[in-house]
Design a protein around this motif. Structure first.
Motif: not given
Length: 312
Positions: A253-263
């Motif tokens: 979530l910290l690395r990809f904050p705009r891709n929460r659902s994908d993470s």
């Protein structure tokens, strides 16, 4: 830890586009059906042949497969529900989460017990029959469930004591932290996971390195076990990620904050689906005895009737 674990469900908390939602659900359903098809064949093979249900190693494997079926079924159902209904009653969510948590937390413990059995079989072969009996194996399985219940049930008791009755009638997006929202539960869970992580990895490292050293200097079954150990070790590593899931989710979530659902979807596949796809490979395909009987159930050329005729 600021981000608590959705250890069981790993369903998507934020809406995806229609195409992406359909794609993710199709992937989950196809993977779930594939794992179930193979595991049901493994269970049929186990229950119909005495060579399996009288062997402690295969009994532990059967318990592992049953846990996989429970875990994959419930997490897949919750995943699909998260897109169709989005919110369900808290009381229903609690039941789903508790049962799935029992099965999820049993898996690393079961793998640790299988590691010990494998260690005794290869490094202490003369004592194996005396130590690894069916009765002790069943007692060990009972101890696993007791340990998992002692780890999970306090969440329910704390919630019953701190939440009003109306809370259990309300509807929530079903995650572990929404079913059991008390902040103290998160801290207890983190401490429990650290203890599990340390204990299980100590068992894994000790037994598997001893087995590897024995396999290097031996021939036949011991040396052949090396390849199985590598796959089994990878399975343990993935299943142990269950305990590190809060850290993994937070890092993604910290690395990809705009891709929460994908993470979250990636975590679900890596932590909850991939380890369950390895079990059939380790035992159902690579084990010669299991492979010979399993063919009767997975292919049309040998149905259940034919298998029952040729079974032990």
């Amino acid at each position: 830890m600021n981000v608590s674990s959705a250890n069981v469900t790993m369903v998507i908390q934020y809406r995806d586009s229609f195409t992406k939602a359909v794609t993710k659900n199709v992937i989950v359903i196809v993977l779930g059906i594939s794992i179930h098809y193979i595991n049901v064949g493994l269970i049929q093979t186990f229950t119909r042949h005495e060579v399996f249900y009288t062997n402690p190693r295969y009994i532990l494997f059967f318990h592992l497969v049953v846990n996989d079926l429970i875990q994959v079924t419930l997490t897949s159902v919750l995943f699909v529900i998260s897109y169709i209904l989005y919110r369900i009653p808290v009381s229903v969510c609690c039941v789903f989460v508790l049962i799935a948590l029992f099965a999820t937390e049993n898996t690393p413990l079961n793998l640790a017990c299988m590691a010990m059995e494998c260690y005794i079989a290869i490094c202490r072969p003369l004592r194996h029959a005396r130590i690894c009996t069916i009765r002790r194996t069943l007692m060990l399985i009972g101890l696993m469930w007791t340990t998992s219940m002692l780890s999970v049930l306090p969440d329910l008791f704390v919630t019953l004591a701190t939440q009003p009755l109306d809370f259990f009638r309300s509807r929530v997006f079903c995650l572990r932290e929404t079913a059991f929202p008390d902040p103290g539960i998160v801290q207890k869970r983190d401490v429990t996971y650290v203890v599990y992580l340390v204990v299980v990895w100590l068992v894994i490292f000790y037994t598997y390195f001893r087995i590897l050293f024995t396999a290097k200097s031996a021939s036949g079954d011991a040396r052949k076990a090396r390849n199985t150990i590598i796959l089994h070790g990878f399975q343990v590593l993935l299943c142990m990620a269950t305990y590190a899931e809060p850290l993994l989710r937070q890092a993604l979530l910290l690395r990809f904050p705009r891709n929460r659902s994908d993470s979250q979807f990636a975590c679900y596949i890596i932590i909850h689906i991939l380890p369950r796809a390895i079990s059939p490979v380790v035992y159902g395909v690579r084990d010669r005895t299991f492979r010979r009987h399993l063919r009767k159930y997975l292919f049309c050329s040998g149905g259940p009737h034919k298998a029952s005729v040729h079974g032990s």
